[in-house]
Design an enzyme around this catalytic site. Structure first.
Site, PDB file in Angstrom:
ATOM      1  N   LYS A  55       6.742   6.070  44.371  1.00 22.82           N
ATOM      2  CA  LYS A  55       6.613   4.755  43.729  1.00 22.82           C
ATOM      3  C   LYS A  55       5.331   4.697  42.922  1.00 22.82           C
ATOM      4  O   LYS A  55       5.324   4.268  41.765  1.00 22.82           O
ATOM      5  CB  LYS A  55       6.634   3.639  44.779  1.00 22.82           C
ATOM      6  CG  LYS A  55       8.014   3.339  45.292  1.00 22.82           C
ATOM      7  CD  LYS A  55       7.991   2.447  46.523  1.00 22.82           C
ATOM      8  CE  LYS A  55       9.403   2.348  47.105  1.00 22.82           C
ATOM      9  NZ  LYS A  55       9.447   1.774  48.441  1.00 22.82           N
ATOM     10  N   GLN A  99       6.141  -1.439  52.569  1.00 22.75           N
ATOM     11  CA  GLN A  99       7.120  -0.389  52.879  1.00 22.75           C
ATOM     12  C   GLN A  99       7.694  -0.587  54.284  1.00 22.75           C
ATOM     13  O   GLN A  99       6.947  -0.661  55.261  1.00 22.75           O
ATOM     14  CB  GLN A  99       6.437   0.989  52.762  1.00 22.75           C
ATOM     15  CG  GLN A  99       7.355   2.156  52.997  1.00 22.75           C
ATOM     16  CD  GLN A  99       8.430   2.303  51.917  1.00 22.75           C
ATOM     17  OE1 GLN A  99       8.147   2.170  50.726  1.00 22.75           O
ATOM     18  NE2 GLN A  99       9.653   2.559  52.323  1.00 22.75           N
ATOM     19  N   ASP A 122      10.608  -6.656  45.943  1.00 17.01           N
ATOM     20  CA  ASP A 122      11.630  -6.018  46.763  1.00 17.01           C
ATOM     21  C   ASP A 122      12.788  -6.992  47.034  1.00 17.01           C
ATOM     22  O   ASP A 122      13.824  -6.593  47.555  1.00 17.01           O
ATOM     23  CB  ASP A 122      11.001  -5.581  48.099  1.00 17.01           C
ATOM     24  CG  ASP A 122      11.466  -4.198  48.521  1.00 17.01           C
ATOM     25  OD1 ASP A 122      12.157  -3.547  47.728  1.00 17.01           O
ATOM     26  OD2 ASP A 122      11.124  -3.787  49.644  1.00 17.01           O
TER      27      ASP A 122
END
Ligand code: NDP
Length: 298
Positions: A55, A99, A122
């Site tokens: 990422k 994450q 997200d």
């Protein structure tokens, strides 16, 4: 029996990243700063470390600022939430991604809920889910967004009236994919582990999205000839080389590709879209936060 068009997610994702990279300088010129993505990693799960490194690399490659926060596995909840709150208040940060999965002692929902929904790149915050369900502008989780981009690329923008079957009802994939298909005027069925006669349900679908986590579960006999098949599943199975593994999807690719009109391979289908869509969402969040028009052409 014709062979399906193979939907090349890797190439599509590369094209999307290139478009984002082209759009970043215009944002920078107007806002006087780069779009910024903050990624928080707690602990040292090897798979998560690889994702986070990828990422960060791709964020920098498209010209955005990447802020990485690596915390020890025993970080207490209040410290993690305090970091999220600092990132919420930081003007250089447009997107925040924590994450997952987090170490067991941490409450994932509480941490995700601490993220400012306008920075929730997200798309996992309940406000993001609510905005999606209500048809309000918000941020859509990356894998579902990637699925829709691939579906539209192969079938065109007008999906009106198509029968879509989504197998799986997770918050991460199944439910948001179904919402997006519904918003595109598809007639949507959501199947799950309690669905009866799944084969019969799937057989009616013009669009099948499989997000289950069971290797090769979706069989060729379930597929309507010509259907568009999107395989989200990532399953690691033993390979023919002893001691090695390989990735397969939820769809029996070898056989389904003889019936379907189009199909995503695993790997190289939906997988590569996820990070590209994260970057897409970061640019979107950055433009909105800066009061700039949303970049067209994605
Ligand atoms: P979850 O385990 O959260 O959800 C799986 C869903 O499948 C559940 O809704 C479950 O139903 C349903 N299910 C399980 N067994 C069956 C069955 N026999 N018949 C019908 N439905 C069934 O998984 P995720 O949604 O998080 O992920 C799904 C897959 O997608 C995984 O392989 C994952 O690795 C992959 N994935 C890939 C991503 C990417 O490409 N970047 C990103 C995210 C996920 P029920 O609700 O009734 O239990």
């Amino acid at each position: 029996m014709s062979d399906a068009q193979i939907i090349d997610g890797k190439a599509f994702a590369a094209g999307l990243r290139a478009k984002i990279a082209q759009a970043v300088p215009a944002f920078e010129l107007a806002a006087g700063r780069k779009p910024g993505l903050a990624v928080v990693l707690v602990g040292d799960d090897p798979a998560s470390r690889v994702y986070v490194a990828n990422k960060a690399k791709q964020t920098v490659e498209v010209g955005m600022a990447s802020f990485e926060h690596r915390l020890p596995a025993d970080t207490p909840q209040d410290e993690l939430v305090a970091l999220v709150q600092r990132l919420n208040a930081d003007d250089a940060v447009d997107g925040i991604l924590v994450q997952l999965p987090l170490p067991k002692h941490l409450d994932e929902m509480a941490v995700v809920s601490a993220i400012d929904p306008d920075k929730d790149v997200d798309g996992l915050h309940v406000v993001s889910a609510g905005r999606l369900a209500s048809g309000l502008p918000g941020l859509v989780s990356c894998t579902p967004l990637g699925c829709m981009m691939l579906i539209r690329d192969v079938l065109g923008d007008d999906l009106s009236g198509k029968n879509a079957v989504v197998i799986g009802r997770s918050i991460l994939v199944g439910k948001p994919v179904a919402q997006l298909l519904l918003a595109a005027n598809c007639t949507v069925t959501i199947a799950h582990s309690r669905t009866q006669d799944l084969a019969d349900v799937v057989r009616r679908a013009d669009i099948v999205v499989a997000a289950v986590g069971r290797p090769k579960m979706v069989k060729a006999e379930w597929i309507k000839p010509g259907a568009c098949v999107i395989d989200v599943g990532i399953n690691r199975v033993p390979s023919s080389v002893e001691g090695k593994t390989r990735l397969v999807g939820d769809v029996d690719y070898a056989n389904v590709s003889g019936i379907a009109g189009s199909i995503t391979p695993v790997p190289g289908g939906v997988g590569p879209m996820t990070i590209a869509c994260l970057l897409h969402n970061t640019l979107l969040a950055a433009n909105r936060r800066a009061g700039l028009p949303e970049t067209k052409g994605f």
